[in-house]
Design a protein around this motif. Structure first.
Motif, PDB file in Angstrom:
ATOM      1  N   SER A 271       0.854  -1.178  -0.081  1.00  0.00           N
ATOM      2  CA  SER A 271       0.125  -0.165   0.091  1.00  0.00           C
ATOM      3  C   SER A 271       0.784   1.196  -0.073  1.00  0.00           C
ATOM      4  O   SER A 271       2.260   1.143   0.328  1.00  0.00           O
ATOM      5  CB  SER A 271      -0.701   0.052   1.245  1.00  0.00           C
ATOM      6  OG  SER A 271      -0.261   0.133   2.236  1.00  0.00           O
ATOM      7  N   ALA A 272       0.429   2.487  -0.534  1.00  0.00           N
ATOM      8  CA  ALA A 272       0.983   3.618  -0.231  1.00  0.00           C
ATOM      9  C   ALA A 272       1.634   3.991   1.024  1.00  0.00           C
ATOM     10  O   ALA A 272       2.479   4.445   1.251  1.00  0.00           O
ATOM     11  CB  ALA A 272       0.055   4.727  -0.869  1.00  0.00           C
ATOM     12  N   ASP A 273       0.639   3.576   2.257  1.00  0.00           N
ATOM     13  CA  ASP A 273       0.932   4.126   3.483  1.00  0.00           C
ATOM     14  C   ASP A 273       2.147   3.174   3.831  1.00  0.00           C
ATOM     15  O   ASP A 273       2.997   3.724   4.682  1.00  0.00           O
ATOM     16  CB  ASP A 273      -0.051   3.539   4.334  1.00  0.00           C
ATOM     17  CG  ASP A 273      -1.361   4.587   4.331  1.00  0.00           C
ATOM     18  OD1 ASP A 273      -0.994   5.509   3.822  1.00  0.00           O
ATOM     19  OD2 ASP A 273      -2.472   4.215   4.684  1.00  0.00           O
ATOM     20  N   PHE A 274       2.569   1.889   3.166  1.00  0.00           N
ATOM     21  CA  PHE A 274       3.612   1.255   3.788  1.00  0.00           C
ATOM     22  C   PHE A 274       4.729   1.758   3.044  1.00  0.00           C
ATOM     23  O   PHE A 274       5.818   1.933   3.739  1.00  0.00           O
ATOM     24  CB  PHE A 274       3.399  -0.212   3.116  1.00  0.00           C
ATOM     25  CG  PHE A 274       4.850  -0.831   3.209  1.00  0.00           C
ATOM     26  CD1 PHE A 274       5.134  -1.531   4.355  1.00  0.00           C
ATOM     27  CD2 PHE A 274       5.618  -1.141   2.007  1.00  0.00           C
ATOM     28  CE1 PHE A 274       6.345  -2.241   4.460  1.00  0.00           C
ATOM     29  CE2 PHE A 274       6.868  -1.827   2.271  1.00  0.00           C
ATOM     30  CZ  PHE A 274       7.178  -2.205   3.134  1.00  0.00           C
ATOM     31  N   LEU A 275       4.704   2.115   1.953  1.00  0.00           N
ATOM     32  CA  LEU A 275       6.073   2.987   1.448  1.00  0.00           C
ATOM     33  C   LEU A 275       6.412   4.124   1.914  1.00  0.00           C
ATOM     34  O   LEU A 275       7.421   4.273   2.447  1.00  0.00           O
ATOM     35  CB  LEU A 275       5.627   3.008  -0.106  1.00  0.00           C
ATOM     36  CG  LEU A 275       5.230   1.927  -1.028  1.00  0.00           C
ATOM     37  CD1 LEU A 275       5.120   2.519  -2.488  1.00  0.00           C
ATOM     38  CD2 LEU A 275       6.400   1.077  -1.055  1.00  0.00           C
ATOM     39  N   SER A 276       5.534   4.929   2.610  1.00  0.00           N
ATOM     40  CA  SER A 276       5.708   6.207   3.404  1.00  0.00           C
ATOM     41  C   SER A 276       6.232   5.619   4.667  1.00  0.00           C
ATOM     42  O   SER A 276       7.195   6.543   5.238  1.00  0.00           O
ATOM     43  CB  SER A 276       4.743   6.994   3.205  1.00  0.00           C
ATOM     44  OG  SER A 276       3.490   6.540   4.132  1.00  0.00           O
ATOM     45  N   SER A 277       5.645   4.805   5.401  1.00  0.00           N
ATOM     46  CA  SER A 277       6.026   4.451   6.767  1.00  0.00           C
ATOM     47  C   SER A 277       7.401   3.796   6.747  1.00  0.00           C
ATOM     48  O   SER A 277       8.092   3.986   7.744  1.00  0.00           O
ATOM     49  CB  SER A 277       4.954   3.609   7.307  1.00  0.00           C
ATOM     50  OG  SER A 277       4.658   2.459   6.596  1.00  0.00           O
ATOM     51  N   LEU A 278       7.595   2.924   5.624  1.00  0.00           N
ATOM     52  CA  LEU A 278       9.011   2.448   5.787  1.00  0.00           C
ATOM     53  C   LEU A 278      10.258   3.409   5.541  1.00  0.00           C
ATOM     54  O   LEU A 278      11.244   3.071   5.834  1.00  0.00           O
ATOM     55  CB  LEU A 278       8.901   1.038   4.490  1.00  0.00           C
ATOM     56  CG  LEU A 278      10.523   0.612   4.236  1.00  0.00           C
ATOM     57  CD1 LEU A 278      10.840  -0.246   5.509  1.00  0.00           C
ATOM     58  CD2 LEU A 278      10.134  -0.422   3.158  1.00  0.00           C
ATOM     59  N   SER A 279       9.891   4.455   4.455  1.00  0.00           N
ATOM     60  CA  SER A 279      10.793   5.409   4.414  1.00  0.00           C
ATOM     61  C   SER A 279      11.260   6.305   5.664  1.00  0.00           C
ATOM     62  O   SER A 279      12.329   6.483   6.085  1.00  0.00           O
ATOM     63  CB  SER A 279      10.241   6.290   3.530  1.00  0.00           C
ATOM     64  OG  SER A 279      10.170   5.769   2.061  1.00  0.00           O
TER      65      SER A 279
END
Length: 404
Positions: A271-279
């Motif tokens: 999900s898009a939330d995952f990519l931002s939270s991983l960053s």
């Protein structure tokens, strides 16, 4: 010349005869002396040979006696150990079993990308990006002991299933231990099989065997990939993988082991939330990570979740994967919005949690085996089995040194 009366010739003849007799006597005496000397030499030689034979026989008897002594001592030691464990220290019902009888202690500890058992692959080499490092106890394993290991592509690792929840049962009397003879097998969808016919970690003796790819050796540690080892695993031994003896071309396996699609998933998406939270997590995590970037770490997550890592009971009903991940996360602080909402089911789906290198990855899986990775939360923890510093920078440095 002969005289007129014939007296000269007899005298000459007598002289010649005397000389001949003397010569013959001298020859006979010389021959006798030579024979006597030869006999004495032969006797001395025979005496020396007998002495050497006797010395050799005594030496052989001494070696045989020493060998019999060693064998007897070994047999006596084994008998004493068996007697100690079976008779002298045999516990009665309700009493714990004695300590280990054999001098086996861990020689090293695993630093792995898998922070908990949940998500650790069921078999080795299923996740090529799964990295680990075996850090050796330098007192027991000096650097010279690792010389030559880097020349092998793979190695065997003998280790202890130290996180088994039933380890305490092994100290009980066998009549009270309640060790299970059969275990549930994921490939049989919950069906049971004899424990010794499976790779289950819950065994009568909790020793594991795995194989991994040797990436580099630095003198006190071995870098590995394709591992199925959880962080903190005690290592008992490391042996090189030998294809000519370890690879059996005509080996056979049961039909239920050949079923591959029971443990795979249909797809893995982020999900898009995952990519931002991983960053956000990667800013703090990259200093101690064995991966070069958040993108490579995301590839690791995808490889791990490409296999259905849930247990048979989790696959058959909606519930959490157990208390291990929950206790791991709740015992530390979860940043970036962590907390109790990590454990709340949403609708007809359940959120599962995979912890890799201290990053808690939350994901869901639908009834069609599609995995949706939702977010990443940083788990700050001090659960480090050693002070050996390992990150991608020195991993890459060791790899470069290996290929020079």
């Amino acid at each position: 010349m002969a005289g007129a009366d014939g007296t000269t010739w007899p005298r000459v003849s007598a002289l010649v005869v005397a000389v001949a007799v003397v010569a013959a006597s001298a020859s006979i005496a010389a021959s006798f002396l030579s024979t006597s000397i030869s006999r004495r030499r032969s006797k001395r030689m025979a005496s020396k040979i007998r002495d050497l034979e006797a010395s050799l026989e005594a030496a052989l008897e001494k070696c045989a006696s020493e060998r019999r002594g060693r064998v007897n001592a070994q047999q006596a030691l084994r008998k004493a150990l068996a007697q100690q464990s079976s008779d002298e220290r045999r516990p009665r019902l309700g009493q714990p079993l004695p300590s280990l009888c054999y001098p086996m202690v861990p020689i090293g500890t695993v630093r792995s990308c898998f922070s908990t058992r949940y998500g650790t692959p069921r078999q080795p080499l299923l996740v090529p990006l799964a990295r680990a490092c075996v850090v050796f106890d330098q007192v027991r394993v000096p650097p010279d002991a690792l010389e030559g290991l880097a020349n092998y592509s793979h190695c065997w690792i003998l280790y202890v299933f130290h996180l088994n929840t039933n380890l305490d049962k092994l100290w009980e009397h066998p009549a009270r231990s309640k060790m299970k003879a059969k275990v549930r097998v994921p490939r049989l969808k919950g069906g049971k099989m004899g424990v010794l016919a499976t790779r289950s970690p819950h065994r009568p003796c909790p020793i594991g065997l795995t194989v991994a790819k040797v990436e580099a050796v630095d003198g006190r540690a071995v870098m590995l990939s394709g591992v199925d080892l959880v962080d903190g695993t005690p290592v008992l031994d490391v042996k090189p993988y030998l294809p000519y003896s370890d690879c059996i071309q005509d080996a056979t396996i049961p039909d239920w082991v050949k079923v591959d699609d029971t443990l795979t998933v249909a797809s893995v998406s982020f999900s898009a939330d995952f990519l931002s939270s991983l960053s956000d997590c990667w800013v703090a995590a990259e200093r101690q990570s064995m991966y070069s970037s958040a993108e490579e770490f995301q590839c690791l997550i995808k490889e791990v979740l490409s296999w259905d890592i849930r247990s048979s009971s989790q696959q058959s009903q909606l519930h959490h994967q157990g208390l291990e991940v929950e206790s791991y996360v709740k015992s530390d602080s979860v940043e970036n919005g962590g907390g109790s909402n990590l454990y709340e089911p949403a609708g007809d789906t359940v959120t599962y949690h995979l912890v890799l290198e201290g990053i808690c990855v939350s994901y869901k899986i639908d009834c069609y085996s599609n995995v949706i990775v939702e977010r990443a939360d940083l788990v700050t923890t001090s659960k480090n089995p050693s002070n050996y510093q390992l990150n991608h920078s020195n991993w890459r440095a060791m790899m470069a040194h290996l290929h020079q």
